[in-house]
Design a protein around this motif. Structure first.
Motif, PDB file in Angstrom:
ATOM      1  N   ILE A  96      85.219 -80.382 -19.678  1.00 49.60           N
ATOM      2  CA  ILE A  96      85.703 -80.928 -18.854  1.00 49.60           C
ATOM      3  C   ILE A  96      86.659 -80.366 -17.986  1.00 49.60           C
ATOM      4  O   ILE A  96      87.383 -79.565 -18.645  1.00 49.60           O
ATOM      5  CB  ILE A  96      86.684 -81.872 -20.316  1.00 49.60           C
ATOM      6  N   ASN A  97      87.088 -80.801 -16.456  1.00 52.67           N
ATOM      7  CA  ASN A  97      87.858 -80.524 -15.734  1.00 52.67           C
ATOM      8  C   ASN A  97      88.858 -81.196 -14.876  1.00 52.67           C
ATOM      9  O   ASN A  97      89.213 -80.874 -14.592  1.00 52.67           O
ATOM     10  CB  ASN A  97      86.858 -79.548 -14.873  1.00 52.67           C
ATOM     11  N   THR A  98      88.706 -82.742 -16.039  1.00 49.88           N
ATOM     12  CA  THR A  98      89.653 -83.083 -15.310  1.00 49.88           C
ATOM     13  C   THR A  98      90.306 -84.443 -16.435  1.00 49.88           C
ATOM     14  O   THR A  98      90.143 -84.034 -16.797  1.00 49.88           O
ATOM     15  CB  THR A  98      88.843 -84.720 -14.670  1.00 49.88           C
ATOM     16  N   ALA A  99      91.195 -84.737 -16.044  1.00 52.82           N
ATOM     17  CA  ALA A  99      92.489 -85.280 -17.025  1.00 52.82           C
ATOM     18  C   ALA A  99      92.216 -86.695 -17.419  1.00 52.82           C
ATOM     19  O   ALA A  99      90.939 -86.943 -16.731  1.00 52.82           O
ATOM     20  CB  ALA A  99      93.713 -85.358 -16.869  1.00 52.82           C
ATOM     21  N   HIS A 100      92.199 -87.412 -18.707  1.00 52.86           N
ATOM     22  CA  HIS A 100      91.568 -88.506 -19.506  1.00 52.86           C
ATOM     23  C   HIS A 100      92.490 -89.848 -18.426  1.00 52.86           C
ATOM     24  O   HIS A 100      91.367 -90.780 -18.391  1.00 52.86           O
ATOM     25  CB  HIS A 100      92.522 -88.369 -20.621  1.00 52.86           C
ATOM     26  N   THR A 101      93.441 -89.713 -17.961  1.00 55.79           N
ATOM     27  CA  THR A 101      93.720 -90.506 -16.974  1.00 55.79           C
ATOM     28  C   THR A 101      93.559 -90.380 -14.799  1.00 55.79           C
ATOM     29  O   THR A 101      93.596 -91.727 -15.062  1.00 55.79           O
ATOM     30  CB  THR A 101      95.384 -90.417 -16.956  1.00 55.79           C
ATOM     31  N   GLU A 102      92.177 -89.957 -15.294  1.00 55.96           N
ATOM     32  CA  GLU A 102      91.794 -89.331 -14.103  1.00 55.96           C
ATOM     33  C   GLU A 102      90.188 -89.102 -14.192  1.00 55.96           C
ATOM     34  O   GLU A 102      89.961 -90.231 -12.752  1.00 55.96           O
ATOM     35  CB  GLU A 102      91.458 -87.857 -12.960  1.00 55.96           C
ATOM     36  N   SER A 103      89.849 -89.376 -14.909  1.00 57.90           N
ATOM     37  CA  SER A 103      88.063 -89.748 -14.897  1.00 57.90           C
ATOM     38  C   SER A 103      87.691 -90.629 -16.402  1.00 57.90           C
ATOM     39  O   SER A 103      88.759 -89.994 -17.509  1.00 57.90           O
ATOM     40  CB  SER A 103      87.149 -89.040 -14.351  1.00 57.90           C
TER      41      SER A 103
ATOM     42  N   GLY B 159      85.748 -89.028 -18.211  1.00 54.82           N
ATOM     43  CA  GLY B 159      84.383 -87.558 -18.232  1.00 54.82           C
ATOM     44  C   GLY B 159      84.339 -87.538 -20.006  1.00 54.82           C
ATOM     45  O   GLY B 159      83.680 -86.856 -20.741  1.00 54.82           O
ATOM     46  N   LEU B 160      85.476 -87.597 -20.512  1.00 56.38           N
ATOM     47  CA  LEU B 160      86.267 -86.862 -21.896  1.00 56.38           C
ATOM     48  C   LEU B 160      85.636 -87.983 -22.849  1.00 56.38           C
ATOM     49  O   LEU B 160      84.923 -88.209 -23.979  1.00 56.38           O
ATOM     50  CB  LEU B 160      87.567 -87.332 -22.103  1.00 56.38           C
ATOM     51  N   ASP B 161      86.110 -89.513 -22.206  1.00 57.62           N
ATOM     52  CA  ASP B 161      85.387 -90.297 -23.046  1.00 57.62           C
ATOM     53  C   ASP B 161      84.263 -90.324 -23.641  1.00 57.62           C
ATOM     54  O   ASP B 161      83.166 -90.664 -24.247  1.00 57.62           O
ATOM     55  CB  ASP B 161      85.778 -91.332 -22.958  1.00 57.62           C
ATOM     56  N   VAL B 162      83.518 -90.420 -22.176  1.00 56.67           N
ATOM     57  CA  VAL B 162      82.195 -89.969 -21.971  1.00 56.67           C
ATOM     58  C   VAL B 162      81.082 -89.098 -23.108  1.00 56.67           C
ATOM     59  O   VAL B 162      79.639 -89.019 -23.485  1.00 56.67           O
ATOM     60  CB  VAL B 162      80.673 -89.882 -20.536  1.00 56.67           C
TER      61      VAL B 162
ATOM     62  N   LEU C  29      83.711 -77.938 -27.278  1.00 54.78           N
ATOM     63  CA  LEU C  29      84.417 -78.503 -26.066  1.00 54.78           C
ATOM     64  C   LEU C  29      85.615 -77.608 -25.711  1.00 54.78           C
ATOM     65  O   LEU C  29      85.690 -77.254 -26.556  1.00 54.78           O
ATOM     66  CB  LEU C  29      84.761 -79.919 -26.890  1.00 54.78           C
ATOM     67  N   VAL C  30      85.077 -76.896 -23.754  1.00 53.98           N
ATOM     68  CA  VAL C  30      86.151 -76.619 -23.626  1.00 53.98           C
ATOM     69  C   VAL C  30      86.851 -77.415 -22.054  1.00 53.98           C
ATOM     70  O   VAL C  30      87.087 -77.755 -22.025  1.00 53.98           O
ATOM     71  CB  VAL C  30      85.341 -75.899 -22.457  1.00 53.98           C
ATOM     72  N   LEU C  31      88.145 -77.472 -22.246  1.00 49.21           N
ATOM     73  CA  LEU C  31      89.327 -78.572 -21.896  1.00 49.21           C
ATOM     74  C   LEU C  31      89.750 -77.042 -20.484  1.00 49.21           C
ATOM     75  O   LEU C  31      90.043 -76.480 -20.986  1.00 49.21           O
ATOM     76  CB  LEU C  31      90.048 -78.074 -22.490  1.00 49.21           C
TER      77      LEU C  31
ATOM     78  N   ASN D  74      72.712 -73.435 -25.625  1.00 48.65           N
ATOM     79  CA  ASN D  74      71.398 -73.623 -25.004  1.00 48.65           C
ATOM     80  C   ASN D  74      71.741 -74.532 -23.438  1.00 48.65           C
ATOM     81  O   ASN D  74      70.859 -74.511 -22.700  1.00 48.65           O
ATOM     82  CB  ASN D  74      70.966 -74.084 -25.820  1.00 48.65           C
ATOM     83  N   LYS D  75      72.673 -74.919 -24.013  1.00 45.01           N
ATOM     84  CA  LYS D  75      72.970 -75.614 -22.105  1.00 45.01           C
ATOM     85  C   LYS D  75      74.432 -75.661 -22.580  1.00 45.01           C
ATOM     86  O   LYS D  75      75.254 -76.249 -23.024  1.00 45.01           O
ATOM     87  CB  LYS D  75      72.668 -77.353 -22.454  1.00 45.01           C
ATOM     88  N   VAL D  76      74.914 -76.258 -20.852  1.00 46.30           N
ATOM     89  CA  VAL D  76      76.408 -75.882 -20.491  1.00 46.30           C
ATOM     90  C   VAL D  76      76.462 -77.815 -19.931  1.00 46.30           C
ATOM     91  O   VAL D  76      75.980 -78.079 -18.827  1.00 46.30           O
ATOM     92  CB  VAL D  76      76.809 -75.340 -19.843  1.00 46.30           C
ATOM     93  N   ILE D  77      77.413 -78.632 -19.595  1.00 40.92           N
ATOM     94  CA  ILE D  77      76.880 -79.943 -19.079  1.00 40.92           C
ATOM     95  C   ILE D  77      78.747 -79.415 -18.584  1.00 40.92           C
ATOM     96  O   ILE D  77      80.289 -80.038 -19.437  1.00 40.92           O
ATOM     97  CB  ILE D  77      77.177 -80.370 -19.861  1.00 40.92           C
ATOM     98  N   THR D  78      79.137 -80.421 -17.679  1.00 41.99           N
ATOM     99  CA  THR D  78      80.488 -80.056 -16.791  1.00 41.99           C
ATOM    100  C   THR D  78      80.907 -81.889 -16.518  1.00 41.99           C
ATOM    101  O   THR D  78      79.665 -82.329 -16.043  1.00 41.99           O
ATOM    102  CB  THR D  78      80.456 -79.453 -15.559  1.00 41.99           C
ATOM    103  N   TRP D  79      81.374 -82.344 -17.315  1.00 45.34           N
ATOM    104  CA  TRP D  79      82.321 -83.815 -17.242  1.00 45.34           C
ATOM    105  C   TRP D  79      83.109 -84.376 -16.061  1.00 45.34           C
ATOM    106  O   TRP D  79      83.734 -83.237 -15.595  1.00 45.34           O
ATOM    107  CB  TRP D  79      82.105 -84.379 -18.109  1.00 45.34           C
TER     108      TRP D  79
END
Length: 94
Positions: free
Chosen positions: A6-13, A15-18, A29-31, A89-94
């Motif tokens: 996750i690279n955006t704050a909770h208030t910006e997108s 991404g964390l919720d999804v 989970l990497v912040l 196995n996989k890296v996903i950036t939200w």
């Protein structure tokens, strides 16, 4: 085993919720970047507790938040992040 970054704050997108919707027990989970503020928000403490959470230490320090963490998480550097990428196995950036 998936590494969720996750690279955006909770208030910006949302991404964390999804991400939290799809996170499995063996995932990590990497912040990073502005998302490190999520680790300092009391409102997110319960949602992040019990998860394997890593925080990019340089991003946390750059924002002056190293003493404001509300969750139990491991601080990691760039080398450790690369190792995590290689070990999942996989890296996903939200």
């Amino acid at each position: 085993m998936i590494l969720h970054r996750i690279n955006t704050a909770h208030t910006e997108s949302n991404g964390l919720d999804v991400c939290l919707t799809y996170l499995n027990d063996n995932d990590t989970l990497v912040l990073a970047q502005n998302a490190v503020v999520c680790a300092c928000m009391p409102s997110l403490k319960q949602r992040l507790s019990g998860l394997s959470v890593k925080i990019m230490s340089d991003d946390l320090s750059a924002r002056g938040l190293q003493h404001k963490l509300t969750i139990d998480a491991e601080l990691i550097d760039d080398r450790q992040f690369v190792e995590l990428c290689a070990s999942h196995n996989k890296v996903i950036t939200w």
